[in-house]
Design a protein around this motif. Structure first.
Motif, mmCIF file in Angstrom:
data_model
loop_
_atom_site.group_PDB
_atom_site.id
_atom_site.type_symbol
_atom_site.label_atom_id
_atom_site.label_comp_id
_atom_site.label_asym_id
_atom_site.label_seq_id
_atom_site.Cartn_x
_atom_site.Cartn_y
_atom_site.Cartn_z
ATOM 1 N N PRO A 128 -0.240 4.553 -5.039
ATOM 2 C CA PRO A 128 -1.513 4.393 -4.105
ATOM 3 C C PRO A 128 -0.740 5.341 -2.891
ATOM 4 C CG PRO A 128 -0.052 2.364 -3.959
ATOM 5 C CD PRO A 128 0.496 3.221 -5.012
ATOM 6 N N ILE A 129 -0.809 6.432 -3.246
ATOM 7 C CA ILE A 129 -0.097 7.335 -1.928
ATOM 8 C C ILE A 129 -0.835 7.444 -0.762
ATOM 9 C CG2 ILE A 129 0.749 9.893 -1.638
ATOM 10 C CD1 ILE A 129 2.707 8.585 -3.503
ATOM 11 N N LYS A 130 -2.200 7.593 -0.851
ATOM 12 C CA LYS A 130 -2.869 7.730 0.294
ATOM 13 C C LYS A 130 -2.745 6.310 1.219
ATOM 14 C CE LYS A 130 -7.735 8.268 1.802
ATOM 15 N NZ LYS A 130 -9.057 8.916 1.325
ATOM 16 N N LYS A 131 -3.090 5.467 0.538
ATOM 17 C CA LYS A 131 -3.082 3.906 1.269
ATOM 18 C C LYS A 131 -1.487 3.741 1.899
ATOM 19 C CE LYS A 131 -3.489 -0.974 0.653
ATOM 20 N NZ LYS A 131 -3.924 -2.179 -0.539
ATOM 21 N N VAL A 132 -0.555 3.979 1.179
ATOM 22 C CA VAL A 132 0.786 3.761 1.846
ATOM 23 C C VAL A 132 1.096 4.661 2.681
ATOM 24 C CG1 VAL A 132 3.321 3.885 1.255
ATOM 25 C CG2 VAL A 132 1.718 2.880 -0.475
ATOM 26 N N PHE A 133 0.641 5.934 2.696
ATOM 27 C CA PHE A 133 0.730 7.069 3.610
ATOM 28 C C PHE A 133 0.205 6.762 5.039
ATOM 29 C CE2 PHE A 133 0.148 11.217 5.864
ATOM 30 C CZ PHE A 133 1.518 11.459 5.770
ATOM 31 N N ASN A 134 -1.107 6.545 4.859
ATOM 32 C CA ASN A 134 -1.941 6.068 6.016
ATOM 33 C C ASN A 134 -1.437 5.028 6.778
ATOM 34 O OD1 ASN A 134 -3.532 8.310 5.579
ATOM 35 N ND2 ASN A 134 -5.241 7.358 4.536
ATOM 36 N N ASN A 135 -1.000 3.797 6.073
ATOM 37 C CA ASN A 135 -0.542 2.770 6.626
ATOM 38 C C ASN A 135 0.880 2.658 7.140
ATOM 39 O OD1 ASN A 135 -3.250 1.766 6.607
ATOM 40 N ND2 ASN A 135 -2.867 0.835 4.613
ATOM 41 N N SER A 136 1.566 3.813 6.913
ATOM 42 C CA SER A 136 3.152 3.960 7.108
ATOM 43 C C SER A 136 3.438 4.040 8.563
ATOM 44 C CB SER A 136 3.657 5.089 6.333
ATOM 45 O OG SER A 136 3.183 6.234 6.972
ATOM 46 N N SER A 137 4.676 3.240 8.573
ATOM 47 C CA SER A 137 5.396 3.389 9.902
ATOM 48 C C SER A 137 5.452 4.866 10.529
ATOM 49 C CB SER A 137 6.811 2.672 9.871
ATOM 50 O OG SER A 137 7.559 2.773 11.049
ATOM 51 N N LEU A 138 5.729 5.665 9.608
ATOM 52 C CA LEU A 138 5.798 7.222 9.774
ATOM 53 C C LEU A 138 4.495 7.750 10.590
ATOM 54 C CD1 LEU A 138 7.156 10.021 9.877
ATOM 55 C CD2 LEU A 138 5.815 10.201 7.495
ATOM 56 N N ILE A 139 3.267 7.389 10.070
ATOM 57 C CA ILE A 139 2.196 7.779 10.473
ATOM 58 C C ILE A 139 1.976 6.997 12.100
ATOM 59 C CG2 ILE A 139 -0.343 7.757 10.442
ATOM 60 C CD1 ILE A 139 1.135 9.949 8.539
#
Length: 204
Positions: A128-139
């Motif tokens: 689930p790249i989009k979900k993980v990326f958008n909610n990541s600490s990095l973002i």
């Protein structure tokens, strides 16, 4: 007579050998250009044994495909979701990880990109790249540092800096721009330079 443990280890070894061979052949020839016989020959086994472990080329490709998408994205996710590291530390770690992965698997980006763009590709459902990326600490950290910046610019810039040299490598080689030994030195140099460029980009 072999023990059950030895038989299990042998089966695992044979399966891993098949998957490794399939990975190389699929990456080189693509799905349509690959025959199961090619994979069997690469693995050093007969076709019947390959069919025993994997009933069809489609099932074997699915296994390889999932392994590659996990390799391409999976190892980077723990870095970008780690809430204990700073943005700068994430950039350093992600750069090193991606360069190391791609140095060992230079054909990986082309394989993943070519499969993702196919209409019937299952790659996008593996993680689930989009979900993980958008909610990541990095973002969250990027938004805090540069609220005026669309985080997608960071992603495109980072991926371009790390992945493009490997995608362009066949072109460099074809025109004799760089040799294999020089390319390795070039990539190791980029491993140090990319974090500097990215941090400058975020501080501009």
């Amino acid at each position: 007579m072999k023990s059950e443990k030895q038989m299990n280890e042998q089966e695992q070894s044979t399966e891993e050998k098949i998957l490794e061979a399939a990975s190389e052949v699929f990456t080189e020839k693509g799905f349509s250009g690959t025959r199961t016989r090619d994979i069997a020959e690469k693995a050093g086994i007969n076709l019947a044994l390959l069919n025993y472990y994997f009933r069809s080329k489609e099932k074997l490709f699915e296994q390889v495909m999932k392994a590659k998408i996990l390799l391409f994205f999976g190892q980077i996710l723990p870095i970008i979701t780690n809430e204990k590291t700073t943005l700068e530390e994430k950039i350093d770690l992600a750069t090193e990880k991606y360069i190391d992965i791609l140095s060992k698997n230079p054909n990986l980006p082309i394989f993943v990109i070519s499969e993702i763009q196919k209409k019937n590709s299952e790659l996008t459902s593996v993680l689930p790249i989009k979900k993980v990326f958008n909610n990541s600490s990095l973002i969250k950290q990027i938004k805090e540092k540069r609220p005026d910046l669309n985080p997608l610019h960071f992603l495109v810039t980072f991926l371009g800096m790390t992945i493009f040299p490997f995608v362009a490598k066949p072109v460099f080689r074809a025109f004799d721009i760089i040799q294999e030994e020089e390319f390795l030195d070039f990539i190791n140099e980029r491993k140090k330079l990319i974090p500097i460029w990215i941090k400058t980009f975020l501080n501009t």
